[in-house]
Enzyme design. Structure first.
Site, PDB file in Angstrom:
ATOM      1  CD  GLU A 175      -2.805  -0.980   2.494  1.00 16.90           C
ATOM      2  OE1 GLU A 175      -3.989  -0.596   2.367  1.00 16.90           O
ATOM      3  OE2 GLU A 175      -2.296  -1.297   3.596  1.00 16.90           O
ATOM      4  CE1 TYR A 235     -18.986  26.861  -2.371  1.00 19.21           C
ATOM      5  CE2 TYR A 235     -17.917  25.817  -4.224  1.00 19.21           C
ATOM      6  CZ  TYR A 235     -18.906  26.642  -3.720  1.00 19.21           C
ATOM      7  OH  TYR A 235     -19.803  27.237  -4.564  1.00 19.21           O
ATOM      8  CD  GLU A 271      -9.311   3.903  11.829  1.00 20.46           C
ATOM      9  OE1 GLU A 271     -10.014   2.915  12.066  1.00 20.46           O
ATOM     10  OE2 GLU A 271      -8.322   3.860  11.053  1.00 20.46           O
ATOM     11  CE  LYS A 285      -6.225   1.479   2.570  1.00 21.83           C
ATOM     12  NZ  LYS A 285      -5.405   1.109   3.745  1.00 21.83           N
TER      13      LYS A 285
END
Length: 123
Positions: free
Chosen positions: A24, A56, A76, A101
């Protein structure tokens, strides 16, 4: 008057190298982020002035920068990083961040893996 106005950005995509597995970190993958920012939008609604609200475009750019910078093990941690970035603007009272993910390595087929957290500017 208390307001619960929201600015919502969904589907912000950035390429990151987050995860606990070496592949990863090496290969990277797309992460998708949703942001819901709570703030008082009454002044901006009245004035029609961008300076009275959150840009934004700039916020989305900052989220992508958070995704693409130094790797973390857990989404997290990434979600918390993004929430802290959003809360740098003191006009945002609360932010909810969801990090998806979609290519998370899983032992079974799943449509998505996501973490959602809410943080606030405590007074």
């Amino acid at each position: 008057m208390m307001t619960a106005d929201l600015i919502v950005l969904t589907g912000i995509v950035g390429r990151g190298h987050h995860g606990v597995y070496a592949f990863e970190r090496d290969e990277g993958q797309d992460f998708v982020v949703d942001v819901v920012a709570t703030m008082d939008l009454s002044v901006a609604a009245e004035s029609d002035d961008l300076a009275e609200t959150i840009d934004y475009s700039a916020l989305a750019t900052a989220v992508v920068a958070d995704i693409e910078r130094d790797p973390v093990n857990l989404i997290e941690k990434l979600a918390d990083r993004i929430a802290r970035t959003c809360l740098r603007d003191p006009r945002i009272t609360t932010v909810t961040v969801t990090v998806h993910k979609p290519q998370a390595p899983m032992p079974v087929r799943v449509g998505d893996v996501a973490v959602t957290l809410t943080r606030s500017n405590a007074i």
